[in-house]
Structures are given as structure tokens and as C-alpha cells.
Scaffold this motif. Structure first.
Motif, PDB file in Angstrom:
ATOM      1  N   HIS A  15      80.464  10.394  16.885  1.00  0.00           N
ATOM      2  CA  HIS A  15      80.659  10.303  18.331  1.00  0.00           C
ATOM      3  C   HIS A  15      81.639  11.365  18.794  1.00  0.00           C
ATOM      4  O   HIS A  15      82.595  11.719  18.109  1.00  0.00           O
ATOM      5  CB  HIS A  15      81.129   8.910  18.725  1.00  0.00           C
ATOM      6  CG  HIS A  15      80.008   7.909  18.719  1.00  0.00           C
ATOM      7  ND1 HIS A  15      80.084   6.692  19.321  1.00  0.00           N
ATOM      8  CD2 HIS A  15      78.772   7.973  18.180  1.00  0.00           C
ATOM      9  CE1 HIS A  15      78.944   6.044  19.158  1.00  0.00           C
ATOM     10  NE2 HIS A  15      78.137   6.798  18.452  1.00  0.00           N
ATOM     11  N   CYS A  16      81.391  11.846  20.000  1.00  0.00           N
ATOM     12  CA  CYS A  16      82.156  12.948  20.577  1.00  0.00           C
ATOM     13  C   CYS A  16      83.590  12.518  20.890  1.00  0.00           C
ATOM     14  O   CYS A  16      83.808  11.465  21.478  1.00  0.00           O
ATOM     15  CB  CYS A  16      81.452  13.380  21.854  1.00  0.00           C
ATOM     16  SG  CYS A  16      82.345  14.591  22.812  1.00  0.00           S
ATOM     17  N   PRO A  17      84.612  13.328  20.493  1.00  0.00           N
ATOM     18  CA  PRO A  17      86.004  12.992  20.830  1.00  0.00           C
ATOM     19  C   PRO A  17      86.301  13.168  22.327  1.00  0.00           C
ATOM     20  O   PRO A  17      87.303  12.651  22.804  1.00  0.00           O
ATOM     21  CB  PRO A  17      86.824  13.966  19.976  1.00  0.00           C
ATOM     22  CG  PRO A  17      85.894  15.086  19.663  1.00  0.00           C
ATOM     23  CD  PRO A  17      84.504  14.511  19.640  1.00  0.00           C
ATOM     24  N   HIS A  18      85.435  13.896  23.046  1.00  0.00           N
ATOM     25  CA  HIS A  18      85.653  14.094  24.483  1.00  0.00           C
ATOM     26  C   HIS A  18      85.107  12.906  25.279  1.00  0.00           C
ATOM     27  O   HIS A  18      85.800  12.343  26.116  1.00  0.00           O
ATOM     28  CB  HIS A  18      84.956  15.374  24.971  1.00  0.00           C
ATOM     29  CG  HIS A  18      85.403  16.609  24.258  1.00  0.00           C
ATOM     30  ND1 HIS A  18      86.601  17.229  24.510  1.00  0.00           N
ATOM     31  CD2 HIS A  18      84.809  17.345  23.288  1.00  0.00           C
ATOM     32  CE1 HIS A  18      86.726  18.292  23.733  1.00  0.00           C
ATOM     33  NE2 HIS A  18      85.650  18.388  22.985  1.00  0.00           N
ATOM     34  N   CYS A  19      83.845  12.547  25.041  1.00  0.00           N
ATOM     35  CA  CYS A  19      83.178  11.582  25.918  1.00  0.00           C
ATOM     36  C   CYS A  19      82.844  10.262  25.213  1.00  0.00           C
ATOM     37  O   CYS A  19      82.468   9.292  25.858  1.00  0.00           O
ATOM     38  CB  CYS A  19      81.896  12.194  26.512  1.00  0.00           C
ATOM     39  SG  CYS A  19      80.606  12.496  25.278  1.00  0.00           S
ATOM     40  N   GLY A  20      82.953  10.180  23.889  1.00  0.00           N
ATOM     41  CA  GLY A  20      82.711   8.944  23.178  1.00  0.00           C
ATOM     42  C   GLY A  20      81.249   8.650  22.894  1.00  0.00           C
ATOM     43  O   GLY A  20      80.931   7.648  22.264  1.00  0.00           O
ATOM     44  N   ARG A  21      80.328   9.498  23.358  1.00  0.00           N
ATOM     45  CA  ARG A  21      78.914   9.299  23.055  1.00  0.00           C
ATOM     46  C   ARG A  21      78.542  10.097  21.812  1.00  0.00           C
ATOM     47  O   ARG A  21      79.316  10.930  21.345  1.00  0.00           O
ATOM     48  CB  ARG A  21      78.062   9.719  24.258  1.00  0.00           C
ATOM     49  CG  ARG A  21      78.095   8.696  25.381  1.00  0.00           C
ATOM     50  CD  ARG A  21      77.388   9.195  26.612  1.00  0.00           C
ATOM     51  NE  ARG A  21      78.193  10.214  27.301  1.00  0.00           N
ATOM     52  CZ  ARG A  21      77.807  10.826  28.410  1.00  0.00           C
ATOM     53  NH1 ARG A  21      76.653  10.566  28.960  1.00  0.00           N
ATOM     54  NH2 ARG A  21      78.590  11.729  28.968  1.00  0.00           N
ATOM     55  N   GLN A  22      77.325   9.859  21.284  1.00  0.00           N
ATOM     56  CA  GLN A  22      76.910  10.595  20.078  1.00  0.00           C
ATOM     57  C   GLN A  22      76.779  12.080  20.401  1.00  0.00           C
ATOM     58  O   GLN A  22      76.035  12.467  21.306  1.00  0.00           O
ATOM     59  CB  GLN A  22      75.590  10.043  19.545  1.00  0.00           C
ATOM     60  CG  GLN A  22      75.188  10.771  18.267  1.00  0.00           C
ATOM     61  CD  GLN A  22      74.354   9.921  17.315  1.00  0.00           C
ATOM     62  OE1 GLN A  22      74.083   8.768  17.572  1.00  0.00           O
ATOM     63  NE2 GLN A  22      73.973  10.510  16.197  1.00  0.00           N
ATOM     64  N   CYS A  65      78.792  19.378  22.388  1.00  0.00           N
ATOM     65  CA  CYS A  65      78.304  18.004  22.417  1.00  0.00           C
ATOM     66  C   CYS A  65      77.053  17.921  23.285  1.00  0.00           C
ATOM     67  O   CYS A  65      77.021  18.489  24.369  1.00  0.00           O
ATOM     68  CB  CYS A  65      79.407  17.102  22.982  1.00  0.00           C
ATOM     69  SG  CYS A  65      78.832  15.468  23.463  1.00  0.00           S
ATOM     70  N   CYS A 111      87.961  17.643  18.593  1.00  0.00           N
ATOM     71  CA  CYS A 111      87.850  18.625  19.673  1.00  0.00           C
ATOM     72  C   CYS A 111      88.090  20.013  19.075  1.00  0.00           C
ATOM     73  O   CYS A 111      88.941  20.184  18.236  1.00  0.00           O
ATOM     74  CB  CYS A 111      88.898  18.375  20.751  1.00  0.00           C
ATOM     75  SG  CYS A 111      88.836  16.727  21.435  1.00  0.00           S
TER      76      CYS A 111
END
Ligand SMILES: [Zn+2]
Length: 95
Positions: free
Chosen positions: A4-11, A29, A94
Motif C-alpha cells: 500500500h502507498c505511503p502517500h494515500c494508503g491505497r494499493q 503510485c 515515499c
């Protein structure tokens, strides 16, 4: 989930895409476009045992052809374990 993305929390990417990325690379991402890369230390930790086994298998296989099937099996297992650790254990950061 480690992918999961450290910026937005989605995959941020698929496990296969992560394998192709490599420890030093970064990718945008697919949800938010933020730059992400794998955690460098853990990536090398995940990769090094597999690389060692693969490297040590070559001279052994050369010395005795009789052991080749066993060595190839061990090498394959080491590579599978390495890819699994890399895809599902190494977190994203990030960049
Ligand atoms: Zn994102």
C-alpha cells in the motif's frame, strides 16, 4: 498490506511490478501518482540469501553433475522464498 502507498494508503502497485522495480528504483503510485520505492535495507535483506544460494550452486553443480537436480531444486526454492519475501515483506516508502 506492504504494497500500500505511503502517500494515500491505497494499493500502489502489484507484487509482480514490485519485483521488477528493484531495491533502488521508484515508481508512481497507480492511485495517487506519488513516488514510492521499496525500503532499501529490507529489500537487500530479502534478496541476499537467494543470491548467495544461487551463486554457490553454480560451482557445486560444475563439480558434480550428479547433484545437479538437487542443487537446481534448492536454487528454485531459494528464489521463490526470495521473491515472496520481497513481494510481501518489504514495505514501500515515499521517494
Ligand atoms: Zn498513492
Amino acid at each position: 498490506m506492504v504494497n500500500h502507498c505511503p502517500h494515500c494508503g491505497r494499493q500502489a502497485l502489484s507484487p509482480a511490478r514490485k519485483l521488477l522495480l528493484g531495491p533502488s528504483g521508484s515508481i508512481a503510485c497507480r492511485a495517487c501518482g506519488g513516488r514510492v520505492g521499496v525500503a532499501f535495507g529490507k529489500a537487500w535483506l530479502a534478496l541476499s540469501p537467494g543470491l548467495l544460494v544461487a551463486a554457490s550452486g553454480l560451482p557445486i553443480a560444475h563439480a558434480s553433475i550428479r547433484h545437479l537436480p538437487m542443487i537446481l531444486t534448492l536454487d528454485a526454492l531459494a528464489l521463490v522464498a526470495m521473491f515472496a519475501a520481497y513481494a510481501w515483506w518489504v514495505p514501500l516508502q515515499c521517494r
